[in-house]
Design an enzyme around this catalytic site. Sequence first.
Site, PDB file in Angstrom:
ATOM      1  CD  GLU A  46      -2.979  -0.767  -0.133  1.00  0.00           C
ATOM      2  OE1 GLU A  46      -3.021   0.352  -0.649  1.00  0.00           O
ATOM      3  OE2 GLU A  46      -3.622  -1.737  -0.576  1.00  0.00           O
ATOM      4  CE1 TYR A 129      -6.521   3.391  -0.360  1.00  0.00           C
ATOM      5  CE2 TYR A 129      -4.156   3.318   0.103  1.00  0.00           C
ATOM      6  CZ  TYR A 129      -5.272   2.822  -0.548  1.00  0.00           C
ATOM      7  OH  TYR A 129      -5.131   1.733  -1.363  1.00  0.00           O
ATOM      8  CG  ASP A 147      -7.652   4.968  -3.934  1.00  0.00           C
ATOM      9  OD1 ASP A 147      -8.851   4.903  -4.308  1.00  0.00           O
ATOM     10  OD2 ASP A 147      -6.779   4.198  -4.369  1.00  0.00           O
TER      11      ASP A 147
END
Length: 387
Positions: A46, A129, A147
Site C-alpha cells: 500500500e 487510506y 483514494d
Amino acid sequence: MRVMAGNRAEANLAEFQRRLLHWFRVSRRDLPWRRTRDAYRVWISEVMLQQTRTAAVLPYYRRFLRAFPSLRALARARGERVLGAWAGLGYYSRARNLQRAARIIVREHRGRFPAALDAALELPGVGEYTARAVLSIAYGAPFAVLDGNVARVVARREAIEGDLRAPARWKKLQAIADRWLAREAPGDWNQAMMELGATLCTPRQPRCGECPVRAGCRAFRLGLADRLPERRARLAPVRLRIAAAVLVDVGGRTLLVRSSSPSSGRLGDADGGLGPIFSRMWHFPAVSANGDSRAELERFLASKFAIRGARWRELAKLRHTVTFREITIEPWLVLVESLPPGTGRAVALERVPRMAVSNASRKIAVAALAARREPFPSTMQGCTCGC
Ligand code: SF4
C-alpha cells in the site's frame, strides 16, 4: 411507502455489492500482494503504490521483501540499506517512515501491525487510506478506503460534481464509501472498488460498456461519465535550474553532502539548500542557478569548500521532475587534488550509482563516470589552474 423505498435501496445496494465482488473475484489482476493477508506485506504494497504505478511497483515490492522479509528485519536494518532498496521508487520519506513505524511496532505492538484504527493512525506515514486498507485487507476490519480511484467511482455512480478533493466533498465521498462497504468481505470490497477505478472506471474514456455495475450508475445513465469528475485546475509548474559539481580527487573519490536537518532547504545551507530536490539523501554539492551556472557553482565551491584552481568539464544537462518542479540540472565534472575534509562524505565515484541516492544524483554520477573515461583536452575548458 418510506419502508418500501428503504427496502428497494437496500436491495439495490446488495445487488451492486454482489455484482462488483463477483467481477473482482473472477477478473482481478494477479498481483503478489493479493496472494497474502500478511499485514506487513499488505502495508508495504500500500505504501509503495501511493503515487506510483502498479507496474513500476512490482519489481521493487519483490526486491524489498527479499531484503526485509519480516517487519522485524525491516526494523533492525540500517537506514541506508532501506533507502538503497527503495532507490528509484521516489518519495523517499515513505521508506524512512516505513522503518520508523516498523521500529515503533516492534517496541510498542510486539512486532504486529496494530489492529486498532487509532493505533495504526499514530504510526509515521500511516494516514486514513493506508490504515483502512491494511486493516480491512489483513484483518477483515470494516473500514472503507477512499483514494483517487474509489472517489472517482463514487462520484460517477452518484453523479457528484465539483472538486473531489475539496474537504467537505471528500468527507461526503467517504461517508458514501462507508455506506457501500460489503461488511462480510471488507478487504475484497475495497480492492474491488480500487480495481474498478484502475481498470474500467478510468479518469479518461471509462469503459462503461464492460462495467459490471453500470446499472445504477447515474453518470452512465445521464451520459456524464466522460465529464465527471471535473478536472482540477493544474498548478503552473515551477521551473528551476540547478548547477551540480561532481568533485573528483586523484584517487577517484567524490564528495557527497546532505542536509543535516529535515527543515533544511535554504540556499546557502551546507548542501546548497537543495536537500528536498535530492530527496534529502546524499548528493553532489549543488546550487540553484539563475545566470551563468559555472560561475555560480565556482563561487559556491570557493565559499563553502575553499575549492579553487580545479579542472572543469561540462556534462550533458539533465531534466528531472519533482512534484510541481521541473528541474534542469547542469552538472560539472570538477577535478581537484584533494577533497575538502570534514564537509561531507568521500566515496568512490563508481559506487555512487549503487548507493541510496536519488534518481537525479544517480543520473549525474552515471554522466560523470562516462565523461571521466574520456581524456580531458590538453587545454582545459575554463581551467583556472594554469595547466
Ligand atoms: Fe464508471 Fe461507467 Fe461503471 Fe459508471 S458505468 S461506474 S462511469 S465505468
